[in-house]
Design an enzyme around this catalytic site. Structure first.
Site, PDB file in Angstrom:
ATOM      1  N   GLY A  44      17.953   9.325 -72.611  1.00 13.00           N
ATOM      2  CA  GLY A  44      17.946  10.783 -72.684  1.00 13.00           C
ATOM      3  C   GLY A  44      19.353  11.336 -72.688  1.00 13.00           C
TER       4      GLY A  44
ATOM      5  N   GLY B 185      20.890  12.083 -67.282  1.00 12.30           N
ATOM      6  CA  GLY B 185      21.337  10.757 -66.875  1.00 12.30           C
ATOM      7  C   GLY B 185      22.082  10.785 -65.556  1.00 12.30           C
TER       8      GLY B 185
ATOM      9  N   GLU C 189      20.718   4.884 -71.386  1.00 10.35           N
ATOM     10  CA  GLU C 189      20.952   4.966 -72.831  1.00 10.35           C
ATOM     11  C   GLU C 189      21.058   6.450 -73.172  1.00 10.35           C
ATOM     12  OE1 GLU C 189      19.265   4.289 -77.226  1.00 10.35           O
ATOM     13  OE2 GLU C 189      17.856   4.247 -75.557  1.00 10.35           O
TER      14      GLU C 189
ATOM     15  N   CYS D   5      19.962  10.275 -81.477  1.00 12.17           N
ATOM     16  CA  CYS D   5      21.228  10.330 -80.749  1.00 12.17           C
ATOM     17  C   CYS D   5      22.405   9.832 -81.581  1.00 12.17           C
ATOM     18  CB  CYS D   5      21.132   9.554 -79.436  1.00 12.17           C
ATOM     19  SG  CYS D   5      20.738   7.812 -79.636  1.00 12.17           S
TER      20      CYS D   5
END
Length: 303
Positions: free
Chosen positions: A200, A205, A222, A256
């Site tokens: 996310g 995070g 990640e 992303c």
């Protein structure tokens, strides 16, 4: 906020805490599973995915109109590839590795032994909601871990499908899905998991990492980043434009690693922009009404 399990033919509601501790009690049995047993579980997932391919496509379409071809290529096939790769290497990964013994321990043998961590929490995102929930699960199963998956509330149809799949394939004291919003995630993060896998944003995070630190829980983050593209004056403009258009607009840009800004040499700027427009039309059509069947949508109004 609760899921259910069947014990002695009775359906029992399990809240996150109860579910977590049920897996804690069962983790020793799971960690002793053989490579053959873990491979059987992975093949079970792969068979379910291909038997329910249409269901997966429909769930992604209901959540943000993701085209079936994109679902195949970016959700289903990555899961298959992850499972196939894991199965082909699992026996090797599970073997002890002999290493050199220091001189002061002469006469003994030394090995690296790979052991399951225990109970894992997988918090998956909304942009590739099936792929990024199941691929980490493949690793957890391969490692001999129990796991709880918290899928995104922003893609409710896919989250429900994942929950259905896991309930059909596993007992909840081994693998389980807990649906819900950020309050559910907060409740889960208060529990002493043995590992957390989060995909996310960097902002969330940080929250996950802080919660993990309270229990000295190991963590995999990640996170998203910046993805510039440089197009200089020597580039093949047609080739560059087509690849950039595909990379940027697949999944409606909700990736992303999607290109998020360009540096284009001034000598080719006009030609490149013209070619980029042509590439977008080639991929998604020239409709200006937002009705392209080949283009996913932004997941919700906030995003």
């Amino acid at each position: 906020m609760a899921t259910s399990t069947v014990i002695n033919n009775q359906t029992i509601e399990l809240h996150p805490e109860n579910l977590f501790y049920a897996q804690k009690l069962n983790k020793q049995q799971v960690r002793l599973s053989t490579a053959k047993q873990r491979i059987e579980k992975l093949n079970r997932i792969k068979a379910w995915v291909f038997n329910h391919r249409i269901d997966i496509q429909e769930a992604l379409f209901k959540d943000f109109k993701k085209p079936a071809s994109e679902t195949d290529n970016s959700e289903i096939m990555p899961v298959k590839m992850e499972i196939d790769h894991t199965i082909s290497h699992l026996k090797q990964w599970m073997q002890d590795k002999k290493v050199a013994t220091p001189f002061n321990l002469l006469g003994s043998s030394a090995y690296i032994m790979y052991e399951p961590k225990g109970v894992a929490l997988i918090i998956s995102p909304w942009n590739f909601p099936f792929n990024l929930a199941i691929c980490p699960l493949v690793s957890a199963i391969a490692a001999g871990c129990c796991a709880i998956i918290k899928p995104s509330e922003f893609t409710p149809h896919t989250s429900a499908l994942i929950s259905r799949m896991i309930q059909e394939l596993f007992n909840s004291n081994e693998i389980a899905v807990i649906e819900g919003d950020n309050q559910v995630a907060s409740t889960l993060l208060q529990l002493p998991f043995d590992h957390i896998f989060f995909t996310g944003s960097p902002a969330i995070g940080k929250v996950v990492m802080k919660a993990a630190a309270e229990h000295l829980t190991s963590i995999t983050l990640e996170l998203g980043g910046k993805s510039p593209v440089i197009v200089d004056e020597t580039a093949n403009i047609e080739d560059a434009a087509e690849k950039i258009a595909w990379g940027k607009f697949i999944n409606s840009g909700q990736t992303c690693v999607a290109p998020d800004y360009l540096f284009v040499h001034k000598d080719i700027e006009t030609a490149f922009l013209s070619q980029l427009k042509q590439s977008i039309i080639k991929l998604f059509g020239d409709s200006t009404t937002g009705k392209s069947a080949d283009y996913a949508r932004i997941v919700n109004n906030k995003h």
